[in-house]
Design an enzyme around this catalytic site. Sequence first.
Site, mmCIF file in Angstrom:
data_model
loop_
_atom_site.group_PDB
_atom_site.id
_atom_site.type_symbol
_atom_site.label_atom_id
_atom_site.label_comp_id
_atom_site.label_asym_id
_atom_site.label_seq_id
_atom_site.Cartn_x
_atom_site.Cartn_y
_atom_site.Cartn_z
ATOM 1 C CB SER A 18 -1.192 0.087 1.233
ATOM 2 O OG SER A 18 -1.472 1.403 1.405
ATOM 3 C CG HIS A 43 -3.543 -1.816 -1.582
ATOM 4 N ND1 HIS A 43 -4.477 -2.562 -1.841
ATOM 5 C CD2 HIS A 43 -4.190 -0.854 -0.501
ATOM 6 C CE1 HIS A 43 -5.705 -2.430 -0.963
ATOM 7 N NE2 HIS A 43 -5.417 -1.342 -0.224
ATOM 8 C CG ASP A 45 -5.158 2.117 1.103
ATOM 9 O OD1 ASP A 45 -6.153 1.186 0.961
ATOM 10 O OD2 ASP A 45 -3.984 1.424 1.602
ATOM 11 C CG MET A 47 -8.515 6.743 2.719
ATOM 12 S SD MET A 47 -7.664 6.920 4.293
ATOM 13 C CE MET A 47 -6.704 4.979 4.263
ATOM 14 C CG HIS A 76 -9.110 -0.361 -0.260
ATOM 15 N ND1 HIS A 76 -8.602 -0.507 1.128
ATOM 16 C CD2 HIS A 76 -10.478 -0.509 0.106
ATOM 17 C CE1 HIS A 76 -9.432 -0.815 1.946
ATOM 18 N NE2 HIS A 76 -10.532 -0.780 1.346
ATOM 19 C CG MET A 78 -11.309 2.728 2.581
ATOM 20 S SD MET A 78 -9.738 2.431 3.296
ATOM 21 C CE MET A 78 -8.622 2.613 1.924
ATOM 22 C CG MET A 147 -11.178 -3.663 5.484
ATOM 23 S SD MET A 147 -9.793 -3.118 4.609
ATOM 24 C CE MET A 147 -8.801 -2.201 6.016
ATOM 25 N N GLY A 152 -8.815 3.300 7.222
ATOM 26 C CA GLY A 152 -8.629 4.942 7.537
ATOM 27 C C GLY A 152 -7.133 5.293 7.730
ATOM 28 C CG PHE A 153 -5.604 6.578 10.408
ATOM 29 C CD1 PHE A 153 -5.188 7.803 10.164
ATOM 30 C CD2 PHE A 153 -6.955 6.525 10.879
ATOM 31 C CE1 PHE A 153 -5.832 9.091 10.069
ATOM 32 C CE2 PHE A 153 -7.805 7.615 11.121
ATOM 33 C CZ PHE A 153 -7.265 8.808 10.714
ATOM 34 N N GLY A 155 -0.533 1.507 9.484
ATOM 35 C CA GLY A 155 0.395 1.383 10.842
ATOM 36 C C GLY A 155 -0.394 0.912 12.108
ATOM 37 C CG ASP A 185 -5.996 -3.150 3.389
ATOM 38 O OD1 ASP A 185 -4.808 -2.790 3.933
ATOM 39 O OD2 ASP A 185 -6.590 -2.442 2.553
ATOM 40 N N GLY A 186 -4.351 -4.612 6.397
ATOM 41 C CA GLY A 186 -4.032 -3.948 7.614
ATOM 42 C C GLY A 186 -3.386 -4.660 8.542
ATOM 43 N N GLY A 187 -2.337 -4.194 9.064
ATOM 44 C CA GLY A 187 -1.370 -4.774 10.004
ATOM 45 C C GLY A 187 -0.698 -5.768 9.762
ATOM 46 C CB SER A 208 3.929 0.196 8.185
ATOM 47 O OG SER A 208 2.575 0.485 8.389
HETATM 48 C C1 DX5 Z 1 -6.174 1.076 5.822
HETATM 49 C C2 DX5 Z 1 -5.512 0.797 4.423
HETATM 50 C C3 DX5 Z 1 -4.698 -0.079 4.258
HETATM 51 C C4 DX5 Z 1 -3.386 0.341 5.071
HETATM 52 C C5 DX5 Z 1 -2.471 -0.851 5.364
HETATM 53 O O1 DX5 Z 1 -7.300 1.742 5.766
HETATM 54 O O2 DX5 Z 1 -6.736 0.158 3.586
HETATM 55 O O3 DX5 Z 1 -4.336 -0.396 3.135
HETATM 56 O O4 DX5 Z 1 -2.725 1.351 4.472
HETATM 57 O O5 DX5 Z 1 -1.437 -0.282 5.895
HETATM 58 P P1 DX5 Z 1 -0.594 -1.259 7.069
HETATM 59 O O6 DX5 Z 1 0.015 -2.354 6.292
HETATM 60 O O7 DX5 Z 1 0.449 -0.295 7.527
HETATM 61 O O8 DX5 Z 1 -1.370 -1.710 8.003
HETATM 62 ZN ZN ZN Z 2 -6.168 -0.551 1.844
#
Ligand code: DX5
Ligand code: ZN
Length: 227
Positions: A18, A43, A45, A47, A76, A78, A147, A152-153, A155, A185-187, A208
């Site tokens: 991402s 990817h 993102d 928003m 993606h 959002m 998800m 939204g964010f 990290g 997706d995420g973490g 990240s």
């Molecule tokens: C969150 C995003 C993710 C995010 C993943 O809303 O959709 O794609 O950036 O980032 P990490 O891998 O850092 O959690």
């Molecule tokens: Zn995403």
Amino acid sequence: MAETQVKNNAQTAMIAPSILAADFAELGRDVRDISERGVDYVHIDVMDGMFVPNISFGSAVMKSLLGHAGVPFDVHLMIVDPDRYLEEFVTDNTGFITVHYEACEDLAKTLDHIHSLGVKAGVSIKPMTEPEVLDPYLADIDLILVMSVEPGFGGQKFMPSCLPKIEYYSRKKSMAGYNYIIEVDGGVGPANAHLVREAGIDLIVAGSAVFKASDRTEAIRAIKGLY
Ligand code: DX5
Ligand code: ZN
């Protein structure tokens, strides 16, 4: 899909870094860099500050990366009422456009809309959304994005509650022969990617864990399960 079967047997997955975690002042350079390290998608993102409490970037930024990405875009969205903006994200390099189940008034219509643009259609569910909500649409979906953080964010911390959902879609797919791929997706990073691979994931988003890694190639290979 023979390709997916081979992947699952070997418990490896594809990866889509991402760009939310990239250096925005050097986005072209960062995208070229990861494109040369064995990634499968980039990817994107998007928003809107409404569907999620953050604003990232729009289609102009994605299009500026057309000459830099060596692999297709995995978009993606959002954003609320995504039908308004679908056309803007269609390029020769757009692999998937994914909308949120929670953001669509008529999901069947939105899926048709994406397909009418000649693009593969994804649907994402947030952590509190039950997987069964997509049951009526499974035959028309090309990608399901589960998800593993609140969108939204970047990290944030990985939520293991995504694992039974991945297993659910994986089971449904092998039982009924659907064609969708499953994405998370995420973490996700080298330390926990095996959990989603074991649950049956096809495609892993990592922000990240890739862009902030001291050795990006190693992080990518570890997340994919190549060693
Ligand atoms: C969150 C995003 C993710 C995010 C993943 O809303 O959709 O794609 O950036 O980032 P990490 O891998 O850092 O959690
Ligand atoms: Zn995403």
